[in-house]
Design a protein around this motif. Structure first.
Motif: not given
Length: 325
Positions: A58-73
Motif C-alpha cells: 500500500l501507498a503511504e496514507g492508502e487505507e484500502v485498496v482493491a486487488v484484481q487476480l488473474f488465473g484460470h485454476e
C-alpha cells in the motif's frame, strides 16, 4: 455491495505496469474513490514470488485498496484470494477476478478474457473464490470474445448466479483489443440483466464522458484506465461532472510538468535511483507540450530522478519562452 458502489463511484483500473503505488497516490489525491493495484497473478503468488507480492504493498496514507487476480485454476485462485485476505485484512476493499484482459500472453494461458469462452469454468472460479473469502468478490469482463458476438449480458447473469457481488463491463470485444470505440450500450444491457451493481469501463477521457456513461447506462460506478495515464486530474473532472458541477480547468503546462516531477519523486522514494518505468509516464504527461516531441528521445535514456528533472526543466524553459513571444 450496493453501499460499496454508492461510496466508490470513480475507480482507477488495475493496469499492469501503471497502477503502482506512485500512480495510485496521485489519482487518489485527484479524486479517485478507489484504486486497484496492478493486476496480480494467482500462480505467481502461489509460488511465493516476491515480485508478485510486491504489487500488494500500500501507498503511504492508502487505507484500502482493491486487488484484481488473474488465473484460470479455481483451486489456485481460491487459495491465493484467501492468502491476500489474510495478509491485507481491513486494507483490502474487495477482490476482483480478471476475465477481461485481452493481452496475448494472458489469454494464451487461458486467463483473462479467454474465460469468456468457458462460462462454466469462469463460474467455477467465482464460486471457489467466494467460498474462500469473506470480502466481496467482483468480476471484470468484456462485451464478448469474438468480434460481433456479444455475450456479456448472459455472462454477467452466470457470474451473478455463481456469487459475484458486482461486475465491471468493458465495452469492447476481446478481439478488438483497444481498437475502435467502446460500446456503452452493452453496459446498459448488462445493467438490465443482473441485480448486482454494474461498473462501466471504456473510453472515459473527461468528466463529461463519465456523466454521459452514467446517464446512458445506469451504471453504479465508472472505472477509468488509459484516460488517466498522464492525467490524474481526470478524476477531479469526473467527480465534478457526476455531481452535476462544472469541471475544473484543465491543468496548465506548469501543473503538468510539476505532476510529472512529483510522480518521478514518488517512484524514486519507492524504487530507488533506477526509475526506468517513469519513461512512459513522462511521455504521457508531456504529450502535446511545446518541445515534447524533441524531448522524447532524451526521455528514452533517462534512468534517475536527476535525468528526468533536466528534461522537465528544459521543457519548462521552452514553454515559458513560447509564452513570452
Amino acid at each position: 455491495m450496493e453501499g460499496l458502489f454508492g461510496k466508490y463511484r470513480a475507480l482507477l483500473a488495475p493496469m499492469a505496469g501503471v497502477s503502482d503505488i506512485a500512480f495510485r497516490t496521485l489519482c487518489r489525491e485527484a479524486g479517485a474513490d478507489m484504486a486497484f493495484t496492478e493486476m496480480v497473478s494467482a500462480k505467481g503468488l502461489s509460488f511465493a514470488n516476491e515480485k508478485t507480492r510486491h504489487l500488494l504493498a500500500l501507498a503511504e496514507g492508502e487505507e484500502v485498496v482493491a486487488v484484481q487476480l488473474f488465473g484460470h485454476e479455481p483451486a489456485v485462485m481460491a487459495s491465493q484470494a484467501a492468502w491476500i485476505e489474510q495478509e491485507m485484512g481491513e486494507s483490502l476493499a474487495y477482490l476482483d477476478i480478471n476475465m477481461g484482459c485481452p493481452a496475448r500472453k494472458i489469454v494464451s494461458k487461458g486467463d483473462g478474457s479467454a474465460l469468456m469462452r468457458d462460462p462454466d469454468l469462469a463460474a467455477a472460479i467465482v464460486r471457489a473464490v467466494k467460498a474462500a473469502v469473506a470480502h466481496p468478490v467482483t468480476v471484470k469482463f468484456r462485451r464478448g470474445w469474438g468480434l460481433g458476438d456479444e455475450t456479456a449480458p448472459a455472462f454477467a447473469r452466470c457470474m451473478e448466479e455463481a456469487g459475484a457481488d458486482a461486475v465491471t463491463v468493458h465495452g469492447r470485444f476481446a478481439e478488438q483489443l483497444y481498437r475502435g470505440s467502446a460500446d456503452w450500450g452493452v453496459i446498459a444491457r448488462v445493467r438490465a440483466a443482473v441485480s448486482v451493481p454494474v461498473v462501466g469501463n471504456g473510453d472515459i477521457r473527461s468528466g463529461a464522458d463519465a456523466a454521459a456513461m452514467a446517464a446512458a447506462t445506469g451504471c453504479d460506478g465508472v472505472m477509468i484506465a488509459r484516460g488517466a495515464e498522464g492525467n490524474p486530474w481526470l478524476f477531479s473532472q469526473v467527480q465534478a461532472a457526476l455531481a452535476g458541477q462544472p469541471e475544473p480547468a484543465l491543468p496548465t503546462v506548469d501543473e503538468r510538468i510539476a505532476m510529472a516531477r512529483r510522480h518521478a519523486e514518488l517512484l524514486t522514494h519507492r524504487e530507488g535511483r533506477n526509475i526506468v518505468r517513469m519513461r512512459k509516464h513522462a511521455m504521457w504527461y508531456l504529450a502535446g507540450l511545446p518541445g515534447a516531441a524533441a524531448a522524447r528521445g532524451r526521455i528514452n535514456y533517462c534512468t534517475t530522478l536527476d535525468d528526468f528533472d533536466r528534461v522537465f526543466d528544459e521543457l519548462l524553459e521552452i514553454a515559458h519562452g513560447a509564452r513570452s513571444l
